[in-house]
Enzyme design. Structure first.
Site: not given
Ligand code: DX5
Ligand code: ZN
Length: 224
Positions: A13, A38, A40, A42, A71, A73, A142, A147-148, A180
């Protein structure tokens, strides 16, 4: 391994990459052995964080020939599907909670010629996909709340992964099962054992800077 479970694909990611050097980061993680990139996305509304949009996906597209695993969100997602498709997404995944008509959203992604995925939050049951499996190329579980990056793997999601593995195998359809959140060298083998065949990893991929990326990815595959 379930009969449909493939060798694990690693999807770093870029949320954990250096945003000031994103093109170089994508090239480096590609060369280090990433299978998918990947992304993300948001919106500060569906999730409590804001990241990147289609313009950034388009700018990154020339930096890697690997599939972009996007992905979303964002709520609503439907008005932005075409923009992400045109920007170079290969697979577009949405959360069922982000729009009123999941089946229609998946139809739209397929009509754009892209692979379609559904993302299940920790509290979302496996049954959310049971009546849309004919439209699916990927299910993303998930293992943190979205979110983070950098959150702790939620153990209770392993049962959900196992249940989805059985469902996918029973369907006979070629559907990737991705996980994820909180994936590292300790949790990766557990997710794979439960039935996952694709792993998103942000922190664990990008930690240590470019010189560490190849070893980071190898460790997630259980090598070295
Ligand atoms: C969270 C994201 C993830 C995130 C994973 O909302 O969808 O893809 O980047 O980060 P790590 O691998 O650090 O948990
Ligand atoms: Zn993700």
């Amino acid at each position: 391994m379930g009969p449909m479970q493939k060798p694990v694909r690693i999807a770093p990611s870029i949320l954990s990459a250096d945003f000031a050097r994103l093109g170089e980061e994508v090239r480096a993680i590609d060369q280090a052995g990433a299978d998918w990139i990947h992304v993300d996305v948001m919106d500060g509304h569906f999730v409590p964080n804001i990241t990147i949009g289609p313009a950034v996906v388009k700018a990154l597209r020339p930096h890697s020939a690997k599939p972009f695993d996007v992905h979303l969100m964002i709520e609503p997602a439907d008005p932005f599907l075409q923009a992400f498709a045109e920007a170079g997404a290969d697979c577009i995944s949405v959360h069922p909670e982000s729009g009123p008509h999941l089946h229609r959203t998946l139809q739209s992604i397929k009509a754009l010629g892209k692979r379609a995925g559904v993302v299940l939050n920790p509290a979302t049951p496996p049954s959310a996909i049971f009546h849309v499996m004919d439209l699916l190329d990927l299910v993303l579980v998930m293992s943190v709340n979205p979110g983070f990056g950098g959150q702790k793997f939620i153990e209770g999601q392993l049962d959900k992964i196992a249940e989805l593995r059985m469902r996918i195998d029973a369907s006979g359809r070629d559907i990737d099962l991705e996980v994820d959140g909180g994936i590292d060298r300790a949790t990766a083998p557990r997710a794979i054992e439960a039935g996952a065949d694709a792993l998103v990893a942000g922190t664990a991929s990008f930690t240590g800077g470019p010189g560490a990326y190849a070893a980071n990815i190898a460790a997630l595959r259980g090598e070295g």
